[in-house]
Each structure stands twice: as structure tokens, then as C-alpha cells.
Design a protein around this motif. Structure first.
Motif, PDB file in Angstrom:
ATOM      1  N   VAL A  11       3.783  38.149  46.577  1.00 51.24           N
ATOM      2  CA  VAL A  11       3.650  38.401  45.145  1.00 51.24           C
ATOM      3  C   VAL A  11       3.342  39.884  44.974  1.00 51.24           C
ATOM      4  CG1 VAL A  11       2.437  37.828  43.020  1.00 51.24           C
ATOM      5  CG2 VAL A  11       2.772  36.070  44.770  1.00 51.24           C
ATOM      6  N   ALA A  12       4.247  40.589  44.302  1.00 50.66           N
ATOM      7  CA  ALA A  12       4.102  42.035  44.126  1.00 50.66           C
ATOM      8  C   ALA A  12       3.852  42.730  45.470  1.00 50.66           C
ATOM      9  CB  ALA A  12       2.978  42.341  43.137  1.00 50.66           C
ATOM     10  N   GLU A  14       2.449  41.503  48.166  1.00 51.36           N
ATOM     11  CA  GLU A  14       1.337  40.968  48.964  1.00 51.36           C
ATOM     12  C   GLU A  14       1.689  39.592  49.521  1.00 51.36           C
ATOM     13  OE1 GLU A  14      -3.354  39.585  48.547  1.00 51.36           O
ATOM     14  OE2 GLU A  14      -2.358  40.604  46.884  1.00 51.36           O
ATOM     15  N   ASP A  51       9.565  36.060  38.270  1.00 51.42           N
ATOM     16  CA  ASP A  51       9.643  37.473  38.625  1.00 51.42           C
ATOM     17  C   ASP A  51       8.459  37.883  39.492  1.00 51.42           C
ATOM     18  OD1 ASP A  51      11.971  37.809  37.263  1.00 51.42           O
ATOM     19  OD2 ASP A  51      11.075  38.721  35.484  1.00 51.42           O
ATOM     20  N   ASN A  52       8.715  38.803  40.409  1.00 50.33           N
ATOM     21  CA  ASN A  52       7.706  39.376  41.314  1.00 50.33           C
ATOM     22  C   ASN A  52       7.273  38.424  42.422  1.00 50.33           C
ATOM     23  OD1 ASN A  52       7.635  41.876  39.950  1.00 50.33           O
ATOM     24  ND2 ASN A  52       6.153  41.062  38.473  1.00 50.33           N
ATOM     25  N   TYR A  53       7.837  37.214  42.448  1.00 54.36           N
ATOM     26  CA  TYR A  53       7.566  36.264  43.524  1.00 54.36           C
ATOM     27  C   TYR A  53       8.782  36.277  44.449  1.00 54.36           C
ATOM     28  CZ  TYR A  53       3.522  34.439  41.006  1.00 54.36           C
ATOM     29  OH  TYR A  53       2.310  34.306  40.376  1.00 54.36           O
ATOM     30  N   GLU A  54       8.617  36.801  45.636  1.00 47.27           N
ATOM     31  CA  GLU A  54       9.751  37.050  46.523  1.00 47.27           C
ATOM     32  C   GLU A  54       9.646  36.239  47.814  1.00 47.27           C
ATOM     33  OE1 GLU A  54      11.813  40.817  48.926  1.00 47.27           O
ATOM     34  OE2 GLU A  54       9.856  41.034  47.953  1.00 47.27           O
TER      35      GLU A  54
END
Length: 256
Positions: A11-12, A14, A51-54
Motif C-alpha cells: 500500500v503506497a 509499503e 488505487d494505491n494497492y499493488e
């Protein structure tokens, strides 16, 4: 229906999920429990494509198709639904407009017959009553000025209309009084079927008194560290998470 293989996610930037494995078959209800910061909500958001969860490693397959490269709307069109922990307000867009757009897009993608306006309004009103939500809420902006309980019931109302193949509920029980909790549980239980999978993310055992899971999984530090039946939730309620995580401060009195 859902197969998660050695899933790593950030997440972002991290790292949060660190090699998570889980299989959910059609007809099953799985509860995901664990202490704060363990990755429960991250798992739900990663699957939904927030979004921002990769996804940084491993994979998550929905009916054999990888979710990694799909946009959120493509996942929804396949039949995946996420009920948010913190439903957002969308001023200027009525609940009815929102539902109409969502249902038209998903039903068209799934090859289902589209509902005309009269049918949609009738079904929406019936579903509102099912979750003790005044049908007048259909005219209001999505979640605009709703109480916490009304927002959660509105999420369940959307889910009932969408009839997803896989329903993810991210701490839908948080902030609910006992009456609202029972209403939400009735809505979820009405969706249980041999063709549908349900994943409940929750911190408290009380939700599982009303939605009895087939399996309970304990998530800690981004991995599932123990799985069992519904009795595991009662053990967690009695003893907290510390006996599994080795953290003495990870007790049963920890808030969500």
C-alpha cells in the motif's frame, strides 16, 4: 471461485501482505479475522482493485482469471463486490442514479437482460425494505448525510441488487448497534447460495453469531497463520490473538 497464491501486496509502496494463501469455493462463507494492522482490509481492497494497492508478488485468481491486471470495473463486471468499511459520500449523484449505472454496466457485461426503469425502481424499493432503509433514500445523494448504520445498510442494499458471485465485506459490522447488525446479517444470509462465495473481514466474533461461517482464518503480519471452523472465532473471543501471534499485548480487549 477464488484462489489466492502466495500473494504479496503493498500500500503506497509499503509491504502489507507477505505470502497469503486462501481458497474460497462457491457456496462457502469465509471469515477473515486478526489484530489491527494485520492486513485484513488490505486483502479486501487488493482484490477489489483499489488505487494505491499493488500486487507485488503471487496472484489472485477469480474463476481462473488473474485479477492483477483488471480494472476495478472489470472485476465488478465479472461478479466481484466489495462492501466498504468506510463507505464514501457522492454528493450530487442519487442512490437511484448510482444503482442504475452500476446495474446496467454489470448486467450488460454478464449478458443478462437489462431492467427497465419500472422494474429497477420496484426492485430497489423492495430491497430497501429488506434492509430497513426508507425508500426515500433512493432519491438522496449516495451516502450523503447518512448515519453510519444507514451507510452500511445501503452497502448491503447495493449488494443484494447486484447479486455478485463473490461478496467481500470489509468490517461491515463496525459501528453498528445490535439492531442494525442483525439487519445487515439477514441481508447477507439471504445471499448465501451454492453459486456464491462470501468473504467476511471482521474484528469481532459477534458478527459470526448471525452469519455463521464455514471457515475462519486468522491473519497476522500479512499471512494466514491459522484456519479452522466457526469454533475458532469463539477461541479468539475468549483468548484474544496473543496466543497465536505471541504478542502479549494482542489481547481480546483490543478495539477494531
Amino acid at each position: 471461485m477464488l484462489e489466492i497464491r502466495d500473494l504479496h501486496a503493498a500500500v503506497a509502496g509499503e509491504p502489507i501482505l507477505k505470502g497469503l494463501n486462501l481458497t474460497v469455493n462457491a457456496g462457502e462463507v469465509h471469515a477473515i479475522m486478526g489484530p489491527n494492522g494485520s492486513g485484513k482490509s488490505t486483502l479486501a481492497n487488493v482484490l477489489a482493485g483499489k488505487d494505491n494497492y499493488e500486487i507485488t508478488g503471487g496472484d489472485a485468481l477469480f474463476e481462473g482469471k488473474s485479477l492483477a491486471d483488471l480494472e476495478p470495473e472489470e472485476r465488478a463486471q465479472l461478479g466481484l463486490f466489495l462492501a466498504f468499511q468506510y463507505p464514501v459520500e457522492i454528493p450530487g449523484v442519487s442512490n437511484m442514479e448510482f444503482l442504475k449505472a452500476a446495474l446496467e454496466a454489470t448486467r450488460k457485461a454478464q449478458g443478462k437482460e437489462e431492467w427497465d426503469s419500472v422494474t429497477l425502481l420496484r426492485k430497489a424499493r423492495e430491497t430497501c425494505k429488506q434492509v430497513d432503509l426508507d425508500p426515500q433514500f433512493l432519491k438522496r445523494g449516495v451516502n450523503e448525510g447518512f448515519s453510519g448504520g444507514e451507510k452500511k445498510r445501503n452497502e448491503i442494499m447495493q449488494m443484494l441488487l447486484m447479486e455478485p458471485k463473490l461478496a467481500l465485506l470489509d468490517e461491515t459490522d463496525s459501528g453498528l448497534d445490535i439492531d442494525a447488525l442483525q439487519t445487515v446479517a439477514r441481508g447477507v444470509n439471504s445471499l448465501r447460495s451454492p453459486e456464491r462465495g462470501i468473504v467476511l473481514v471482521t474484528h469481532y466474533q459477534r458478527l459470526l453469531d448471525y452469519i455463521v461461517p464455514d471457515f475462519v482464518h486468522v491473519l497476522s503480519n500479512g499471512q494466514i497463520i491459522k484456519s479452522g471452523g466457526k469454533e475458532l472465532a469463539h477461541e479468539l473471543e475468549e483468548h484474544g490473538y496473543g496466543w497465536l501471534t505471541g504478542d502479549r499485548n494482542d489481547g481480546k480487549d483490543q478495539s477494531a
